[in-house]
Design an enzyme around this catalytic site. Sequence first.
Site, PDB file in Angstrom:
ATOM      1  N   LYS A  50       0.815  -1.220   0.000  1.00 51.82           N
ATOM      2  CA  LYS A  50       0.000   0.000   0.000  1.00 51.82           C
ATOM      3  C   LYS A  50       0.851   1.273   0.000  1.00 51.82           C
ATOM      4  CE  LYS A  50      -3.595  -2.578  -0.192  1.00 51.82           C
ATOM      5  NZ  LYS A  50      -3.093  -3.889   0.195  1.00 51.82           N
ATOM      6  N   TYR A 264     -12.471 -15.005   1.868  1.00 50.50           N
ATOM      7  CA  TYR A 264     -11.487 -13.962   2.175  1.00 50.50           C
ATOM      8  C   TYR A 264     -11.051 -14.041   3.642  1.00 50.50           C
ATOM      9  CZ  TYR A 264      -9.513  -9.412   3.248  1.00 50.50           C
ATOM     10  OH  TYR A 264      -8.685  -8.413   3.695  1.00 50.50           O
ATOM     11  N   TYR A 290      -3.205 -12.672   2.016  1.00 49.48           N
ATOM     12  CA  TYR A 290      -2.874 -12.295   0.632  1.00 49.48           C
ATOM     13  C   TYR A 290      -1.693 -13.097   0.078  1.00 49.48           C
ATOM     14  CZ  TYR A 290      -5.779  -8.219   1.663  1.00 49.48           C
ATOM     15  OH  TYR A 290      -6.813  -7.390   2.011  1.00 49.48           O
TER      16      TYR A 290
HETATM   17  C1  LIG Z   1      -3.881  -5.116  -0.034  1.00 50.39           C
HETATM   18  C2  LIG Z   1      -2.941  -6.263  -0.122  1.00 50.39           C
HETATM   19  C3  LIG Z   1      -2.850  -7.054  -1.280  1.00 50.39           C
HETATM   20  C4  LIG Z   1      -3.747  -6.891  -2.457  1.00 50.39           C
HETATM   21  O1  LIG Z   1      -3.541  -5.743  -3.172  1.00 50.39           O
HETATM   22  P1  LIG Z   1      -4.763  -5.089  -3.928  1.00 50.39           P
HETATM   23  O2  LIG Z   1      -4.214  -3.920  -4.590  1.00 50.39           O
HETATM   24  O3  LIG Z   1      -5.801  -4.783  -2.871  1.00 50.39           O
HETATM   25  O4  LIG Z   1      -5.316  -6.094  -4.890  1.00 50.39           O
HETATM   26  C5  LIG Z   1      -1.907  -8.047  -1.328  1.00 50.39           C
HETATM   27  N1  LIG Z   1      -1.098  -8.291  -0.272  1.00 50.39           N
HETATM   28  C6  LIG Z   1      -1.169  -7.573   0.857  1.00 50.39           C
HETATM   29  C7  LIG Z   1      -0.257  -7.930   1.968  1.00 50.39           C
HETATM   30  C8  LIG Z   1      -2.094  -6.539   0.980  1.00 50.39           C
HETATM   31  O5  LIG Z   1      -2.166  -5.857   2.113  1.00 50.39           O
END
Ligand SMILES: *Cc1c(COP(=O)(O)O)cnc(C)c1O
Length: 332
Positions: A50, A264, A290
Amino acid sequence: MNLAKFPRRGYVKEATPIEYLANFSKALGNKVNVYMKRDDLLPGCAGGNKTRKLDFSIADALSKGADTIITCGAVQSNHCRLTLAWAVHEGLDCHLVLEERVKGSYNPEASGNNFLYHLLGVKSITVVPGGSPMMEEMEKVAEKLRAEGKKPYIIPGGASNHIGALGYVSCAQEIMQQMFEMGLNFDHVVVPSGSAGTHAGMIAGFYGNNMDVPMIGIDVSRPGDVEAAIVHKLAQETLDYIGAGVTLPEEKVVCFGDYYQPGYSIPNDGMVEAVKMLARTEAILLDPVYSGKAMAGMIDLIRKDYFPKGANVLFLHTGGSPALYAYLPTFR
Ligand SMILES: *Cc1c(COP(=O)(O)O)cnc(C)c1O
């Protein structure tokens, strides 16, 4: 593509490393050469993807005179942690709206990112039920703050709009330069696909620069076709915003929806195996929501010989390891 024309705060000062994962590749029989783009090592409190997006999103907020940031995410959101962290860095207030996507999962005492929200001094947390219209919920918070004389700016979930996605266009361009410098050609790129800004920015960056490297998104929250449509729409909006003048063919967006079940943020066996495997072969921490599930997808594809033998495969590590500390029983 020229990103210099967009306001940016400069949070990303240097390229994140691309590392060859020798032990991990060997553990999978050396069928392919696995490389990792270490965006888990980006600056910002505890790192993660992010930061690249917020570099542009927070610059936009400041250019509009904001003194307060509002954003949203799940109860253990890395995006919320990093938005709050960069807001602290900028001297801005930050308010969070958390979506309880799994009923009963919000625990104000929880560790992981939740602990960090409090440590970093979040101004307020509003918890809403799963499926709530998050933009409207954030607008309600903004309305209240405006009445108090504040100037709030709303960053959408994951900072996944055409502004935040620029951060991953820039990552794609950074990877292109590293490929050149390392004299290394990647045959495939694998990315986690959630709120879609990462995947969309990456594909926009590659396609917009005429880099025809196949890219696979591993979904963390939605079926393949549903996620692909969201990624495609955002990638095209991002290309249009940059003024690239290209139309992204639908078939360039590939999403695998087979690895996030049962849902999720809910653990599965593949994720646990992937997190343990990376820890024990490379001492690299993935996350349960993720990168762990995306890695489980890549491991499965390697085992199934999806990639040609000897291919160079780049995995984008998007960070998220603080969430591990909210999942201790899953790994015991
Ligand atoms: C937010 C996030 C993602 C996914 O990214 P997006 O842009 O929301 O698709 C992947 N890995 C981590 C650790 C995240 O925090």
